[in-house]
Write a protein that holds these residues in place. Structure first.
Motif, PDB file in Angstrom:
ATOM      1  N   UNK A 389       0.839  -1.195   0.000  1.00  0.00           N
ATOM      2  CA  UNK A 389       0.000   0.000   0.000  1.00  0.00           C
ATOM      3  C   UNK A 389       0.876   1.247   0.000  1.00  0.00           C
ATOM      4  N   UNK A 390       1.921   1.177   0.801  1.00  0.00           N
ATOM      5  CA  UNK A 390       2.840   2.309   0.895  1.00  0.00           C
ATOM      6  C   UNK A 390       3.521   2.556  -0.452  1.00  0.00           C
ATOM      7  N   UNK A 391       3.902   1.459  -1.079  1.00  0.00           N
ATOM      8  CA  UNK A 391       4.541   1.561  -2.393  1.00  0.00           C
ATOM      9  C   UNK A 391       3.581   2.180  -3.410  1.00  0.00           C
ATOM     10  N   UNK A 392       2.347   1.692  -3.410  1.00  0.00           N
ATOM     11  CA  UNK A 392       1.348   2.220  -4.354  1.00  0.00           C
ATOM     12  C   UNK A 392       1.102   3.705  -4.103  1.00  0.00           C
ATOM     13  N   UNK A 393       1.071   4.043  -2.814  1.00  0.00           N
ATOM     14  CA  UNK A 393       0.862   5.445  -2.446  1.00  0.00           C
ATOM     15  C   UNK A 393       2.008   6.307  -2.996  1.00  0.00           C
ATOM     16  N   UNK A 394       3.221   5.766  -2.838  1.00  0.00           N
ATOM     17  CA  UNK A 394       4.391   6.510  -3.333  1.00  0.00           C
ATOM     18  C   UNK A 394       4.306   6.715  -4.838  1.00  0.00           C
ATOM     19  N   UNK A 395       3.909   5.639  -5.532  1.00  0.00           N
ATOM     20  CA  UNK A 395       3.799   5.758  -6.989  1.00  0.00           C
ATOM     21  C   UNK A 395       2.738   6.787  -7.358  1.00  0.00           C
ATOM     22  N   UNK A 396       1.643   6.744  -6.602  1.00  0.00           N
ATOM     23  CA  UNK A 396       0.575   7.690  -6.900  1.00  0.00           C
ATOM     24  C   UNK A 396       1.080   9.127  -6.739  1.00  0.00           C
ATOM     25  N   UNK A 397       1.915   9.331  -5.709  1.00  0.00           N
ATOM     26  CA  UNK A 397       2.497  10.646  -5.494  1.00  0.00           C
ATOM     27  C   UNK A 397       3.459  11.039  -6.597  1.00  0.00           C
ATOM     28  N   UNK A 399       3.144  10.095  -9.789  1.00  0.00           N
ATOM     29  CA  UNK A 399       2.512  10.132 -11.115  1.00  0.00           C
ATOM     30  C   UNK A 399       2.555  11.524 -11.744  1.00  0.00           C
ATOM     31  N   UNK A 400       2.252  12.608 -10.979  1.00  0.00           N
ATOM     32  CA  UNK A 400       2.360  13.936 -11.613  1.00  0.00           C
ATOM     33  C   UNK A 400       3.767  14.199 -12.148  1.00  0.00           C
ATOM     34  N   UNK A 401       4.767  13.740 -11.408  1.00  0.00           N
ATOM     35  CA  UNK A 401       6.150  13.898 -11.851  1.00  0.00           C
ATOM     36  C   UNK A 401       6.393  13.165 -13.159  1.00  0.00           C
ATOM     37  N   UNK A 402       5.866  11.947 -13.241  1.00  0.00           N
ATOM     38  CA  UNK A 402       6.032  11.167 -14.479  1.00  0.00           C
ATOM     39  C   UNK A 402       5.303  11.850 -15.634  1.00  0.00           C
ATOM     40  N   UNK A 403       4.103  12.372 -15.315  1.00  0.00           N
ATOM     41  CA  UNK A 403       3.353  13.073 -16.365  1.00  0.00           C
ATOM     42  C   UNK A 403       4.129  14.294 -16.860  1.00  0.00           C
ATOM     43  N   UNK A 404       4.771  15.002 -15.919  1.00  0.00           N
ATOM     44  CA  UNK A 404       5.565  16.170 -16.276  1.00  0.00           C
ATOM     45  C   UNK A 404       6.758  15.763 -17.143  1.00  0.00           C
ATOM     46  N   UNK A 405       7.339  14.609 -16.783  1.00  0.00           N
ATOM     47  CA  UNK A 405       8.467  14.104 -17.583  1.00  0.00           C
ATOM     48  C   UNK A 405       8.035  13.805 -19.014  1.00  0.00           C
ATOM     49  N   UNK A 549       0.711   5.909 -18.781  1.00  0.00           N
ATOM     50  CA  UNK A 549       0.503   6.682 -17.549  1.00  0.00           C
ATOM     51  C   UNK A 549      -0.979   6.698 -17.179  1.00  0.00           C
ATOM     52  N   UNK A 550      -1.823   6.873 -18.181  1.00  0.00           N
ATOM     53  CA  UNK A 550      -3.267   6.890 -17.883  1.00  0.00           C
ATOM     54  C   UNK A 550      -3.718   5.544 -17.331  1.00  0.00           C
ATOM     55  N   UNK A 551      -3.271   4.475 -18.014  1.00  0.00           N
ATOM     56  CA  UNK A 551      -3.723   3.149 -17.594  1.00  0.00           C
ATOM     57  C   UNK A 551      -3.161   2.803 -16.205  1.00  0.00           C
TER      58      UNK A 551
ATOM     59  N   UNK B  46      12.085   7.115 -19.104  1.00  0.00           N
ATOM     60  CA  UNK B  46      11.940   8.572 -19.168  1.00  0.00           C
ATOM     61  C   UNK B  46      13.151   9.291 -18.576  1.00  0.00           C
ATOM     62  N   UNK B  47      13.672   8.728 -17.487  1.00  0.00           N
ATOM     63  CA  UNK B  47      14.797   9.411 -16.819  1.00  0.00           C
ATOM     64  C   UNK B  47      16.149   9.066 -17.431  1.00  0.00           C
ATOM     65  N   UNK B  48      16.277   7.821 -17.847  1.00  0.00           N
ATOM     66  CA  UNK B  48      17.570   7.386 -18.384  1.00  0.00           C
ATOM     67  C   UNK B  48      17.366   6.705 -19.736  1.00  0.00           C
ATOM     68  N   UNK B  49      17.148   7.499 -20.782  1.00  0.00           N
ATOM     69  CA  UNK B  49      16.947   6.884 -22.103  1.00  0.00           C
ATOM     70  C   UNK B  49      18.165   6.020 -22.477  1.00  0.00           C
ATOM     71  N   UNK B  50      17.875   4.954 -23.211  1.00  0.00           N
ATOM     72  CA  UNK B  50      18.930   3.978 -23.524  1.00  0.00           C
ATOM     73  C   UNK B  50      20.146   4.632 -24.168  1.00  0.00           C
TER      74      UNK B  50
END
Lengths: 632, 165
Positions: A389-397, A399-405, A549-551, B46-50
């Motif tokens: 649960x903690x891991x999932x929570x971290x990932x959820x936190x 996600x905006x960063x990944x979307x920004x990336x 990311x959406x899925x 995304x962070x470390x492209x190949x």
């Protein structure tokens, strides 16, 4: 706590021995991805190891160790509570063509899985028919597993033979021998069991776990001796019991019993008094409450015996009330909250927090249950769920960063792609390859025709051109040209040609080299161009990122909900077991109370029968209270 | 009365769910593993492209003469990673495991790497070792291994970098 630690260690060993002993020899690992999986695996971090292993398989990072990796994955699934996945991996692996050592490892792991699923006969059949002689590095694992299966099947003699071939200093050895000895003592070979227990009890002192096994063996031996009329030997053994060990309360109770059997109540009194100081939540202390009045009776101290019965009843009553309140706490969930505490997580891959049962004051009530396999299984599952649960929570936190990336990648893509396409167009317009091909053809033709002019120096080319012009002029002039001049011209041209022909190979060589270098450059250019082309056409990959990311966001939400439900279910299961434990304790207390009342009544009866004319107050029995008998 | 009902509910619910709980937990773990894998793959891509990715790994061969306590890794003069070893990690490394110390993005071309390792050597002496290396990053993922092995002749540890691709 040591008993708990011992039990936990034993459980851990039983669960992981098949898996962890596999790689206890240094070996050369050729692929970093496999080495990384092994790094997590050997630390017992199966979640991280399984994740890394799946990543490696998905990216095709492992080739040489592919089968080894699959065996490892199967072993980890099995140890991580995913038996169906483990079986699937092993079946797939074993239905293909794998090397014999890999197959043997897989069979042993599969047998370990069957053992955990209580499929003992299937497990033994696998070991005997498929493994035969185990590989040297898996010998201990194989023998310990076989011994445990045989013990479960009640084939003690064969189990003993397996243990004889097993390294003496292996941590499982003493524990397995203890189990086997207890089985023998309760079965057909009590003398053999006694001998083994004696050996275990006399092992040299070691760490806490070794000392605990020693003590357990000593207690088992003492119980056997008490049962088989060897009280004196039992006393001798129990006299040496530790008073600070995990089994000190049982030792004290047994010692007191042995002393009472041996008619030494005076010596038994301080022993029981010592035991009486411990928490009444302990079974042994509850039992000692009944032994104390009996002891006073033996000493002929009737008033103190009666008082001891009353004290026992009072303590049982207090404990009953405590247990009622405890049940309420369990039902309200506060007991479980106290037990779990607040785990301090730092990273997603943190190990499970230590079990701190002393967080709850009811610890002695659940002492044995806490050390049981069923509790530990549920407790571990609960914390594993919390971690996930903690891991999932971290990932959820994150996600905006990944979307920004992804958005940054998109912006960069949008900025660079037009420039890249313009560059590619420019390159295409320049037709570099066509131009080089034409140059190569000209070179080849000049070489073939032995034409020296293309390889002439600028000066020679100038002279050659001048000679050509002069020749043309002389042709135009016709007969007006002086004959010697034509000859001179032909001579000069011949000399020039001879000069140019003289080192034609040396002249051709640098051109050839230049053409080769151009070809190399063009090749590099082609590679760069193809990379730019790939980069410029990454639109589908970016679309995949967006989709992924959406899925994943949706999946994360769903999983977190499922995790919450599972956490609640796991908590309910543990709470139900706790309630069952409390219920069993209450039933036992009722029986003890009944016995205490019975003892008290017997005393009163006996007193009345012996001295019917004496006031009961002198016996200290209840109901007397120093009042005069209501005789008239 | 409410307490009794509560207790009964707990026990009934636990019995009802107990049989399937282990299976549901296994299903949940499978799904969490899948999501975690996909997220890690995505994050890494995304962070470390190949094209720019370089992975730096540590391995330890046998380790009779040395047990590392800490390790600092520099690349092109900048500290890339520092690590303090736990007993479990050391045991894993001694048994042949490989630790991924860092992932980084670098341009194609030559790069310098330096590692400083402290630890316990023969006779419990404290050891501090340094090693330098150079690698050429080309197209695609690149792996560099820092290998610590025993030098039996000198009875000392020996460190070196090697390219894994």
């Amino acid at each position: 706590m040591t008993m708990l630690r011992l039990c936990l260690l034993t459980l851990a060993l039983l669960i992981t021995s098949v898996a962890s002993a596999r790689l206890d020899q240094p070996e050369r690992i050729e692929e970093p991805a496999y080495g990384e999986v092994v790094f997590y695996y050997l630390q017992g971090d199966y979640f991280a190891a399984l994740t890394r292993a799946q990543m490696a398989l998905e990216r095709g990072e492992v080739h040489r160790h592919r089968d080894d990796l699959k065996v490892l994955i199967g072993a980890m699934y099995s140890a991580y509570g995913m038996p169906e996945d483990a079986e699937k991996v092993f079946s797939q692996l074993l239905s293909g063509s794998v090397s014999e050592p890999v197959a043997k490892r897989a069979w042993i792991h599969l047998a370990g899985l069957y053992y955990r699923q209580q499929k003992n006969r299937q497990a033994l059949a696998l070991l005997d028919s498929k493994v035969g002689t185990p590989p040297e590095d898996l010998k201990e694992v194989y023998l310990s597993l076989r011994a445990r299966i045989l013990m479960r099947l009640g084939r003690y003699q064969e189990a003993a033979e397996s243990l004889d071939a097993f390294a003496v200093n292996h941590p499982l050895n003493a524990y397995l021998r203890y189990n086997l000895a207890v089985s023998w003592i309760n079965g057909e070979h009590p003398s053999k069991g006694q001998a083994w227990l004696w050996q275990l009890a006399n092992m040299p002192p070691g760490n806490e776990e070794v000392n605990a096994v020693k003590e357990k063996a000593m207690l088992a031996l003492a119980i056997y001796m008490l049962r088989s009329d060897q009280e004196e030997r039992a006393l001798e053994l129990l006299r040496n019991a530790r008073l600070d060990g995990p089994f000190s309360d049982i030792s004290l109770l047994l010692y007191a019993r042995a002393l009472l059997i041996e008619q030494q109540p005076r010596q038994a009194l301080p022993v029981l008094q010592q035991l009486d100081k411990l928490s009444i939540q302990r079974n042994t202390v509850q039992e000692a409450q009944l032994a104390l009045p009996y002891l006073y009776q033996e000493l002929g101290d009737e008033p103190r015996a009666a008082q001891a019965y009353r004290d026992a009843l009072q303590r049982y009553d207090d404990l009953q009330q405590y247990l009622v309140a405890l049940e309420g706490k369990v039902a309200a969930g506060s007991w479980f909250r106290d037990l779990v505490g607040k785990p301090q997580w730092t990273t997603a891959m943190d190990p499970l927090p230590h079990f701190l049962p002393k967080r709850v004051e009811s610890f002695p009530t659940f002492y044995e249950w806490f050390a049981s396999l069923s509790f530990q299984h549920g407790w571990k599952n609960y914390h594993e769920l919390q971690r996930q649960q903690h891991l999932l929570q971290q990932w959820q936190g994150r996600m905006p960063g990944l979307q920004e990336l992804v958005a940054a990648h998109q912006r960069k893509h949008d900025d660079v792609v037009p420039r890249a396409q313009a560059l590619l167009q420019d390159l295409s317009d320049q037709d570099l390859q066509g131009r080089l091909t034409r140059l190569q053809r000209r070179f080849d033709k000049a070489v073939q025709d032995q034409d020296p002019v293309p390889f002439a120096t600028p000066k020679e080319r100038k002279l050659w051109q001048a000679a050509q012009d002069a020749e043309q002029h002389s042709k135009d002039w016709g007969e007006r040209t002086r004959p010697d001049l034509q000859e001179k011209l032909a001579f000069a041209k011949g000399v020039l040609q001879w000069d140019m022909q003289q080192d034609i190979v040396a002249r051709q060589w640098p051109r050839q080299q230049t053409l080769n270098a151009l070809n190399d450059l063009l090749e590099k250019n082609r590679q760069l161009r193809s990379r730019v082309l790939v980069a410029a056409s990454r639109t589908p990959r970016l679309a995949y990122y967006h989709q992924e990311i959406d899925s994943l966001s949706v999946m994360l939400g769903g999983l977190m909900q499922r995790g919450q439900t599972l956490l609640a279910r796991q908590q309910s299961q543990l709470e139900a077991s706790a309630v069952a434990q409390v219920d069993a304790t209450r039933k036992r207390l009722r029986a003890f109370s009944a016995a205490a009342y019975e003892g008290l009544a017997d005393m009163q009866n006996a007193a009345l029968r012996q001295r019917p004319d004496t006031a009961p107050s002198q016996t200290g029995l209840p109901g007397a209270g120093g009042e005069p008998p209501a005789s008239n | 009365m409410r307490r009794v009902v509560g207790l009964l509910l707990i026990m009934v619910a636990a019995q009802l769910h107990g049989a399937e709980l282990d299976k549901d937990l296994a299903d949940f773990k499978r799904d969490v593993l899948e999501v975690n894998k996909r997220l890690l793959l995505l994050e890494e891509e995304l962070l470390f492209p190949a094209d720019t990715q370089v992975g730096l790994y540590v391995s330890l061969d046998v380790g009779h003469y040395f047990a590392p306590d800490s390790l600092t890794l520099k690349m092109d003069g900048k500290v890339l990673a520092s690590h303090l070893y736990t007993d479990k990690e050391l045991r894993a490394l001694k048994n042949g495991a490989i630790q991924r110390l860092a992932l980084a993005n670098v341009k194609n071309g030559f790069h310098d790497v330096t590692a400083f390792v402290t630890g316990i050597g023969p006779q419990g002496r404290e050891f501090r070792l340094g090693v330098e290396g150079r690698f050429e990053k080309k197209h695609g993922r690149h792996f560099v291994q820092l290998h610590i092995e025993d030098d039996a002749a000198k009875q000392q540890p020996r460190l070196y970098f090697r390219d894994w691709q």
